[in-house]
Design a protein around this motif. Structure first.
Motif, PDB file in Angstrom:
ATOM      1  N   PRO A  40       0.789  -1.237   0.000  1.00  0.00           N
ATOM      2  CA  PRO A  40       0.000   0.000   0.000  1.00  0.00           C
ATOM      3  C   PRO A  40       0.815   1.278   0.000  1.00  0.00           C
ATOM      4  O   PRO A  40       0.311   2.327  -0.364  1.00  0.00           O
ATOM      5  CB  PRO A  40      -0.824  -0.111   1.285  1.00  0.00           C
ATOM      6  CG  PRO A  40      -0.218  -1.200   2.070  1.00  0.00           C
ATOM      7  CD  PRO A  40       0.458  -2.107   1.121  1.00  0.00           C
ATOM      8  N   SER A  41       2.075   1.224   0.395  1.00  0.00           N
ATOM      9  CA  SER A  41       2.772   2.507   0.468  1.00  0.00           C
ATOM     10  C   SER A  41       4.016   2.569  -0.401  1.00  0.00           C
ATOM     11  O   SER A  41       4.904   3.348  -0.134  1.00  0.00           O
ATOM     12  CB  SER A  41       3.120   2.828   1.913  1.00  0.00           C
ATOM     13  OG  SER A  41       3.880   1.789   2.430  1.00  0.00           O
ATOM     14  N   THR A  42       4.088   1.763  -1.429  1.00  0.00           N
ATOM     15  CA  THR A  42       5.236   1.920  -2.320  1.00  0.00           C
ATOM     16  C   THR A  42       4.880   2.784  -3.527  1.00  0.00           C
ATOM     17  O   THR A  42       5.591   2.787  -4.512  1.00  0.00           O
ATOM     18  CB  THR A  42       5.786   0.576  -2.801  1.00  0.00           C
ATOM     19  OG1 THR A  42       4.710  -0.185  -3.335  1.00  0.00           O
ATOM     20  CG2 THR A  42       6.460  -0.176  -1.707  1.00  0.00           C
ATOM     21  N   HIS A  43       3.762   3.485  -3.464  1.00  0.00           N
ATOM     22  CA  HIS A  43       3.390   4.424  -4.524  1.00  0.00           C
ATOM     23  C   HIS A  43       3.291   3.755  -5.873  1.00  0.00           C
ATOM     24  O   HIS A  43       3.842   4.233  -6.859  1.00  0.00           O
ATOM     25  CB  HIS A  43       4.383   5.579  -4.587  1.00  0.00           C
ATOM     26  CG  HIS A  43       4.239   6.481  -3.428  1.00  0.00           C
ATOM     27  ND1 HIS A  43       3.949   7.797  -3.559  1.00  0.00           N
ATOM     28  CD2 HIS A  43       4.292   6.230  -2.119  1.00  0.00           C
ATOM     29  CE1 HIS A  43       3.844   8.328  -2.362  1.00  0.00           C
ATOM     30  NE2 HIS A  43       4.043   7.397  -1.483  1.00  0.00           N
ATOM     31  N   GLY A  44       2.634   2.636  -5.914  1.00  0.00           N
ATOM     32  CA  GLY A  44       2.523   1.936  -7.175  1.00  0.00           C
ATOM     33  C   GLY A  44       3.202   0.599  -7.067  1.00  0.00           C
ATOM     34  O   GLY A  44       3.274   0.017  -5.992  1.00  0.00           O
ATOM     35  N   VAL A  45       3.713   0.141  -8.176  1.00  0.00           N
ATOM     36  CA  VAL A  45       4.195  -1.231  -8.198  1.00  0.00           C
ATOM     37  C   VAL A  45       5.712  -1.309  -8.086  1.00  0.00           C
ATOM     38  O   VAL A  45       6.367  -1.997  -8.854  1.00  0.00           O
ATOM     39  CB  VAL A  45       3.691  -1.961  -9.454  1.00  0.00           C
ATOM     40  CG1 VAL A  45       2.242  -2.315  -9.299  1.00  0.00           C
ATOM     41  CG2 VAL A  45       3.875  -1.124 -10.693  1.00  0.00           C
ATOM     42  N   LEU A  46       6.253  -0.613  -7.121  1.00  0.00           N
ATOM     43  CA  LEU A  46       7.686  -0.714  -6.873  1.00  0.00           C
ATOM     44  C   LEU A  46       7.932  -1.832  -5.875  1.00  0.00           C
ATOM     45  O   LEU A  46       7.146  -2.059  -4.971  1.00  0.00           O
ATOM     46  CB  LEU A  46       8.197   0.609  -6.300  1.00  0.00           C
ATOM     47  CG  LEU A  46       9.683   0.671  -5.945  1.00  0.00           C
ATOM     48  CD1 LEU A  46      10.519   0.697  -7.191  1.00  0.00           C
ATOM     49  CD2 LEU A  46       9.975   1.879  -5.095  1.00  0.00           C
ATOM     50  N   ARG A  47       9.027  -2.544  -6.085  1.00  0.00           N
ATOM     51  CA  ARG A  47       9.375  -3.574  -5.117  1.00  0.00           C
ATOM     52  C   ARG A  47      10.730  -3.215  -4.530  1.00  0.00           C
ATOM     53  O   ARG A  47      11.611  -2.746  -5.241  1.00  0.00           O
ATOM     54  CB  ARG A  47       9.448  -4.926  -5.820  1.00  0.00           C
ATOM     55  CG  ARG A  47       9.983  -6.026  -4.959  1.00  0.00           C
ATOM     56  CD  ARG A  47       9.967  -7.316  -5.743  1.00  0.00           C
ATOM     57  NE  ARG A  47      10.931  -8.244  -5.190  1.00  0.00           N
ATOM     58  CZ  ARG A  47      11.497  -9.221  -5.895  1.00  0.00           C
ATOM     59  NH1 ARG A  47      11.187  -9.388  -7.158  1.00  0.00           N
ATOM     60  NH2 ARG A  47      12.353 -10.024  -5.331  1.00  0.00           N
ATOM     61  N   ILE A 102       1.979  16.329  -0.544  1.00  0.00           N
ATOM     62  CA  ILE A 102       1.791  16.533   0.895  1.00  0.00           C
ATOM     63  C   ILE A 102       0.766  15.530   1.429  1.00  0.00           C
ATOM     64  O   ILE A 102       0.983  14.884   2.448  1.00  0.00           O
ATOM     65  CB  ILE A 102       1.370  17.988   1.162  1.00  0.00           C
ATOM     66  CG1 ILE A 102       2.534  18.923   0.828  1.00  0.00           C
ATOM     67  CG2 ILE A 102       0.952  18.167   2.606  1.00  0.00           C
ATOM     68  CD1 ILE A 102       2.134  20.330   0.513  1.00  0.00           C
ATOM     69  N   GLY A 103      -0.324  15.363   0.689  1.00  0.00           N
ATOM     70  CA  GLY A 103      -1.342  14.418   1.121  1.00  0.00           C
ATOM     71  C   GLY A 103      -0.806  13.001   1.221  1.00  0.00           C
ATOM     72  O   GLY A 103      -1.037  12.294   2.206  1.00  0.00           O
ATOM     73  N   MET A 104      -0.043  12.600   0.209  1.00  0.00           N
ATOM     74  CA  MET A 104       0.457  11.226   0.178  1.00  0.00           C
ATOM     75  C   MET A 104       1.524  11.005   1.250  1.00  0.00           C
ATOM     76  O   MET A 104       1.589   9.941   1.856  1.00  0.00           O
ATOM     77  CB  MET A 104       1.049  10.912  -1.195  1.00  0.00           C
ATOM     78  CG  MET A 104       0.007  10.786  -2.269  1.00  0.00           C
ATOM     79  SD  MET A 104      -1.076   9.394  -1.924  1.00  0.00           S
ATOM     80  CE  MET A 104      -2.391   9.708  -3.064  1.00  0.00           C
ATOM     81  N   VAL A 163       9.365   4.082   4.369  1.00  0.00           N
ATOM     82  CA  VAL A 163       8.084   4.309   3.692  1.00  0.00           C
ATOM     83  C   VAL A 163       7.887   5.798   3.439  1.00  0.00           C
ATOM     84  O   VAL A 163       7.495   6.223   2.355  1.00  0.00           O
ATOM     85  CB  VAL A 163       6.947   3.723   4.553  1.00  0.00           C
ATOM     86  CG1 VAL A 163       5.620   4.154   4.025  1.00  0.00           C
ATOM     87  CG2 VAL A 163       7.036   2.213   4.583  1.00  0.00           C
ATOM     88  N   ALA A 164       8.216   6.584   4.457  1.00  0.00           N
ATOM     89  CA  ALA A 164       8.082   8.033   4.301  1.00  0.00           C
ATOM     90  C   ALA A 164       9.093   8.569   3.296  1.00  0.00           C
ATOM     91  O   ALA A 164       8.806   9.502   2.551  1.00  0.00           O
ATOM     92  CB  ALA A 164       8.272   8.719   5.641  1.00  0.00           C
ATOM     93  N   LEU A 165      10.250   7.947   3.251  1.00  0.00           N
ATOM     94  CA  LEU A 165      11.279   8.406   2.316  1.00  0.00           C
ATOM     95  C   LEU A 165      10.816   8.244   0.870  1.00  0.00           C
ATOM     96  O   LEU A 165      11.037   9.114   0.031  1.00  0.00           O
ATOM     97  CB  LEU A 165      12.578   7.616   2.530  1.00  0.00           C
ATOM     98  CG  LEU A 165      13.678   7.921   1.526  1.00  0.00           C
ATOM     99  CD1 LEU A 165      14.271   9.279   1.775  1.00  0.00           C
ATOM    100  CD2 LEU A 165      14.747   6.870   1.537  1.00  0.00           C
ATOM    101  N   LEU A 166      10.153   7.119   0.604  1.00  0.00           N
ATOM    102  CA  LEU A 166       9.649   6.907  -0.754  1.00  0.00           C
ATOM    103  C   LEU A 166       8.676   8.011  -1.127  1.00  0.00           C
ATOM    104  O   LEU A 166       8.692   8.514  -2.252  1.00  0.00           O
ATOM    105  CB  LEU A 166       8.943   5.562  -0.838  1.00  0.00           C
ATOM    106  CG  LEU A 166       9.810   4.345  -1.130  1.00  0.00           C
ATOM    107  CD1 LEU A 166       8.922   3.129  -1.267  1.00  0.00           C
ATOM    108  CD2 LEU A 166      10.616   4.528  -2.393  1.00  0.00           C
ATOM    109  N   ILE A 177       8.201   9.676  -6.053  1.00  0.00           N
ATOM    110  CA  ILE A 177       8.335   8.863  -7.258  1.00  0.00           C
ATOM    111  C   ILE A 177       6.953   8.577  -7.820  1.00  0.00           C
ATOM    112  O   ILE A 177       5.969   8.538  -7.086  1.00  0.00           O
ATOM    113  CB  ILE A 177       9.069   7.532  -6.984  1.00  0.00           C
ATOM    114  CG1 ILE A 177       8.386   6.766  -5.858  1.00  0.00           C
ATOM    115  CG2 ILE A 177      10.519   7.781  -6.682  1.00  0.00           C
ATOM    116  CD1 ILE A 177       8.861   5.361  -5.725  1.00  0.00           C
ATOM    117  N   VAL A 178       6.902   8.391  -9.119  1.00  0.00           N
ATOM    118  CA  VAL A 178       5.655   7.974  -9.742  1.00  0.00           C
ATOM    119  C   VAL A 178       6.023   6.896 -10.748  1.00  0.00           C
ATOM    120  O   VAL A 178       6.947   7.041 -11.529  1.00  0.00           O
ATOM    121  CB  VAL A 178       4.903   9.170 -10.352  1.00  0.00           C
ATOM    122  CG1 VAL A 178       5.743   9.925 -11.319  1.00  0.00           C
ATOM    123  CG2 VAL A 178       3.614   8.739 -11.005  1.00  0.00           C
TER     124      VAL A 178
END
Lengths: 204, 214, 581
Positions: free
Chosen positions: C229-236, C327-329, C566-569, C574-575
């Motif tokens: 849920p918090s990798t902003h998409g499909v990053l592993r 900011i929201g994310m 998680v916050a660093l990502l 990144i998108v």
């Protein structure tokens, strides 16, 4: 004092919460309807919106701007005795300019001479490839293909539209894009007038 | 509004009891329960995921349909919103998520990419539609579908649920216990769908013959 | 307000006689460096000439000349024009070029990408694995002689669409009846899967070992994503953990690799524009801007005056909207579930209404054309933009700051966490707000002005500490500066035509190369386009900000807690559409 920042932040949330009621009450006192009216929806999309922001689709719908585009459709003019006069001449520009190449056109050939006739025999748009970019409508020289406003097209199956499914009357087009329609009609009339004047001059 | 659908139209209920009593069938009750709390999997793939998030936010508010509880774990989700381009590299993860979801489960292909590969269909890393692997219930065209279009599609899903019957749904079918299990594809020289091993072998053999004769 | 003019020209040929030649091909600039001397010359470029920021590395496959070329674009963080240098090697298998990872560590991912997609082996690169495709994938897709399974023709438009366009699915034309391509005589049952040992070996190599004599603790490897849920998409992300502390980390990407470059090379120049929308899908206006600027550079055309202003207005609105979502994310990832992001999305919706009214779509705007924009801004939309920029957005930015900035929990989570110093940031080619938060005032709108940014009075937002808090605050600064630019643009915008060119669907682009870069909300977004005079680009490469910024992630979070990662990502903003393309 620890916790002051949190309280300051909570005051913002509290204000937002409070606004939902004051806003509704102020509309009520003014005797206006905030919900299910065009005025209300427009207000909720303006700079002054506060309080409840939700537009409750499907009961009420956002008012889409004229240029809004979803999927393409083909325009036909209603001729005499309800005949569909398709504007498309199957020149193929839309299928050439289409970035994902989702437009397929079968040009009609005259059976006796074998030469092309400016009507499409069939016209396919693979809606599951279409990227809604609007290039087809933008570059069509005959105003024959336009972008639709209707987005409620989900289905239980894949969507490949053929000519029958793509055709919509010019009346519908005028309804969803009045400004564009008027402009194009004027341009067409001017062109026709110029043509007639030219023919007259040539005859004289 | 929901109540009207819950009650069978042919039974006359006295007027003063209308809001108290409902005469219905088990199917209707069961479907009403499921359609009103479809929990989506919190699962975003690409651009469409942003519109999915937008549909959750204040302006569109999917919570009105009982869909606000987005669960990141497949174990608690009812619906997989395939929101974006499915790539070959991502596909094994998607199949695993789907297999981990408990029945009843629904798949909605949101946007052109999930339906058939969309504008990226010609790409070498793109799966030409999630329906090649998962049974899709609703296809929503658009690139991306606007939040309202998404909600319109989800209403279509609710209509579909309304028409189901306990007697025929796959998750109570004893013969087809594992009927909805999708075997995991393998990442080899290209994506290998293990259900199609024989086909692939045959086509590759044909390719060899044509190559040699050329 | 203009940038200092760089009078000093770099003459590499005089400095390295016999090792470097000037590129004499028409339409090309820069220098060709001998492969053997690359490391030596590159070191001098960094140390003697001061080009400390290597922004892009990519390859071009010149099939007809039987050459592979690696192109490097170096810039100075003090501003000014860049330096292009390249290496040409014979197109044998494998193509070998020395790696520059020891000079500019920021090339790490980009070299891996060139290896993955073009098969260029960078000798000396410690971890040269595939990055966007998986290990074991057959072939290097961006080579000109490699054809994808749904290959139809070399370039669009395809002939099968018209005049006899009987609809058929692409699957029907492929021998495997799907988007598949296997080597001849392939047997799916007998082959061996290439496992991910390479990834874990490289993770092991970078993992900190237990100090001798200290308590021996077990390390566990955790894979976060691609569904998380918090990798902003499909990053592993593969992480080695000692308790909750990260002691080794490797990002794995490519889960949204949708072949942007390859499709772009089949498309005509115009057809690429809507595809760029889908790169960084929060900022389609900025992506359009970058691509269109690059091609205009190649075409050498002027942009209509009014259109320049419209472009700036749209790009800045896009930046505001992006930073609000950021900011929201970020708050979401810190555990402030939803409320701030719901507030942010509310303002975003109002900005998207404007995009929808001018371009027709909320997210995928497709609004820019070569020489201008598609259509003018209607009067009522102009009024709406003014309302937002002059009244609503400044008030809402203040409200957001009041809402969050002093929150003690937020400050505790952000202050002093993940400090990136300026030197490291430049070393890893980090750009955008993340670089500026470390104290380097490098903003392309000032450092290498494009479009009409030199006409506006604004400050480059800079913060000094480089920690998460500064990264968070700098977004507010940038929103304020964007509002300043918008105010001026709305005042100055002239009447006039909105496109200097006639609308045409086939543009003529003379042969040559162009590297166009803009300051996207996420950092430097650049496009490298090579034209050979045909209707479609010969080489089309995107240099995305998120992808390169992610290079720094490994060194930034070693030693910190997994929850902060998680916050660093979120902080790197990144998108995935841009990261994987």
């Amino acid at each position: 004092m620890y916790g002051k920042g949190i309280l300051k932040g909570l005051s913002v949330t509290w204000k937002r919460f409070w606004d939902t009621y004051t806003e509704d009450i102020s509309w009520m006192l003014r005797g206006k309807k905030r919900y299910n009216t065009e005025e209300g929806i427009r207000h909720r999309s303006s700079k002054d919106t506060k309080g409840i922001f939700t537009v409750q689709y499907p009961e009420e719908q956002l008012i889409v701007p004229e240029e809004f585009r979803y999927v393409p459709f083909l325009v036909y003019d209603e001729g005499a005795d309800g005949k569909k006069e398709i504007r498309c001449t199957s020149c193929g520009i839309c299928s050439k300019v289409c970035p994902p190449q989702c437009i397929w056109i079968v040009r009609t050939n005259d059976p006796s001479t074998g030469r092309p006739v400016p009507v499409p025999t069939n016209f396919y748009v693979d809606m599951d490839i279409c990227m809604n970019c609007g290039f087809c409508a933008e570059y069509c020289p005959f105003d024959a293909i336009k972008m639709d406003h209707d987005f409620d097209i989900a289905s239980y199956d894949r969507n490949v539209y053929n000519l029958d499914k793509l055709l919509k009357p010019a009346k519908y087009y005028a309804e969803i894009r009045p400004e564009n329609y008027t402009r194009e009609e004027e341009a067409r009339k001017a062109k026709e007038a110029a043509k007639a004047a030219k023919a007259e001059a040539a005859a004289a | 509004m929901e109540n009207e659908k819950l009650s069978l139209p042919n039974y006359n209920i006295p007027e003063d009891l209308e809001n108290v009593v409902a005469v219905t069938t088990l199917d209707r009750l069961y479907n009403w329960g499921r359609r009103s709390s479809v929990w989506p999997l919190m699962f975003g793939l690409a651009c469409c995921a942003i519109e999915m998030i937008a549909a959750q936010t204040a302006r569109y508010d999917m919570a009105r349909f009982g869909m606000e509880v987005m669960r990141p774990t497949p174990r608690q989700a009812d619906m997989m919103l395939v929101s974006g381009t499915v790539t070959k590299k991502m596909l094994p993860a998607i199949i695993r998520l789907y297999n981990q979801m408990p029945e009843p489960k629904y798949v909605v292909a949101m946007g052109a990419c999930a339906s058939s590969g969309g504008p990226f269909k010609e790409g070498y890393n793109v799966v030409a539609g999630i329906d090649k692997f998962l049974p899709v219930d609703v296809y929503i065209p658009g690139c991306p579908p606007t939040p309202q279009a998404l909600i319109a599609g989800l209403i279509k899903l609710q209509e579909k649920i309304d028409r189901q019957s306990i007697k025929t749904v796959r998750w109570y079918n004893k013969e087809k216990k594992d009927g909805n299990y999708v075997p995991m594809p393998i990442l080899g020289p290209d994506l290998i769908d293990v259900r199609r091993n024989a086909d692939i072998k045959q086509a590759a053999a044909v390719a060899k013959v044509t190559q040699e004769s050329a | 307000m203009a940038t200092p003019v760089q009078t000093q020209t770099v003459d590499l040929v005089a400095r390295f006689p016999g090792m470097v030649t000037a590129d004499a091909r028409p339409g090309y600039t820069g220098f060709i460096v001998n492969k053997e001397n690359l490391v030596e010359v590159a070191t001098a470029i960094r140390d003697e000439f001061g080009f400390d920021l290597l922004t892009a590395v990519t390859g071009v496959d010149y099939l007809a000349e039987n050459k592979m070329e690696v192109v490097y674009h170096a810039y100075k963080t003090t501003g000014g024009p860049g330096l292009v240098f390249r290496v040409q090697v014979e197109r044998v298998d494998p193509v070998e070029v020395p790696s520059l990872i020891n000079i500019w560590p920021g090339v790490d991912f980009q070299e891996r990408e060139a290896w993955d997609l073009l098969g260029i082996k960078f000798t000396g690169h410690p971890d040269l694995r595939r990055i966007l495709m998986w290990e074991g994938y057959e072939g290097h897709p961006l080579r000109k002689d490699w054809k994808e399974p749904f290959f139809e023709e070399e370039a669009k438009p395809f002939k099968s669409r018209w005049p006899d366009g009987q609809h058929t699915f692409a699957e029907n034309k492929n021998p495997f009846r799907d988007n598949l391509k296997f080597p001849a005589d392939f047997d799916p049952e007998k082959f061996e899967v290439v496992n991910e040992d390479g990834l874990y070996a490289s993770l092991e190599r970078h993992t900190m070992k237990n100090e001798e004599g200290s308590l021996n603790t077990d390390h566990i490897v955790v894979n976060m994503g691609p569904h998380h849920p918090s990798t902003h998409g499909v990053l592993r992300v593969a992480v080695t953990l000692d308790g909750e502390t990260i002691i080794g980390l490797k990002p794995v990407m490519g889960y949204l690799h949708r072949n942007h470059d390859k499709i772009g090379e089949r498309n005509t120049y115009l057809q690429v524009i809507p595809y760029t929308d889908r790169l960084d899908y929060f900022n389609s206006m900025s992506n359009n801007f970058g691509y269109v600027t690059t091609v205009e550079k190649l075409m050498k055309i002027q942009v209509a005056e009014r259109a320049e202003y419209i472009r700036v207005i749209m790009a800045e609105l896009s930046r505001i909207q992006n930073h609000l979502i950021f900011i929201g994310m970020l708050m979401n990832d810190l555990g402030t579930m939803y409320t701030p992001s719901l507030y942010a999305f509310e303002e975003r919706e109002l900005v998207l209404d404007i995009f929808e009214a001018v371009s027709g779509a909320r997210m995928m705007c497709n609004y820019f054309r070569f020489g201008g924009v598609v259509r003018d801004i209607p009067d009522y939309v102009m009024q709406k933009i003014k309302d937002l920029v002059l009244e609503r957005l400044p008030a809402k930015t203040d409200e957001m700051e009041r809402f969050l900035n002093e929150n003690e929990i937020l400050v505790a989570r952000l202050k002093g966490i993940h400090v990136l110093n300026a030197e490291d940031a430049i070393k890893y080619s980090v750009t955008g707000p993340v670089l500026r938060a470390t104290g380097v005032p490098y903003d392309l709108r000032r450092a290498d002005p494009y479009s009409i940014y030199d006409r506006f009075d604004f400050d480059v937002a800079v913060r000094q500490n480089g920690d998460m808090m500064d990264n968070y605050l700098i977004r507010f600064d940038e929103i304020r500066q964007s509002l300043r630019i918008l105010e001026q643009a709305l005042k100055q915008i002239p009447q006039g035509p909105i496109n200097s060119q006639k609308p045409q669907y086939q543009v003529r682009v003379p042969a040559g190369e162009a590297y166009g870069r803009i300051e996207s909300p996420k950092g430097e977004l650049a496009f490298y386009v090579v034209s050979n005079g045909k209707p479609n680009p010969y080489r089309y490469h995107v240099r995305p900000a998120s992808f390169v910024n992610l290079t720094a992630v490994e060194s930034m979070c070693i030693g910190s807690k997994i929850a902060d990662f998680v916050a660093l990502l979120a902080m790197l903003d990144i998108v995935m559409g841009e990261l994987d393309r």
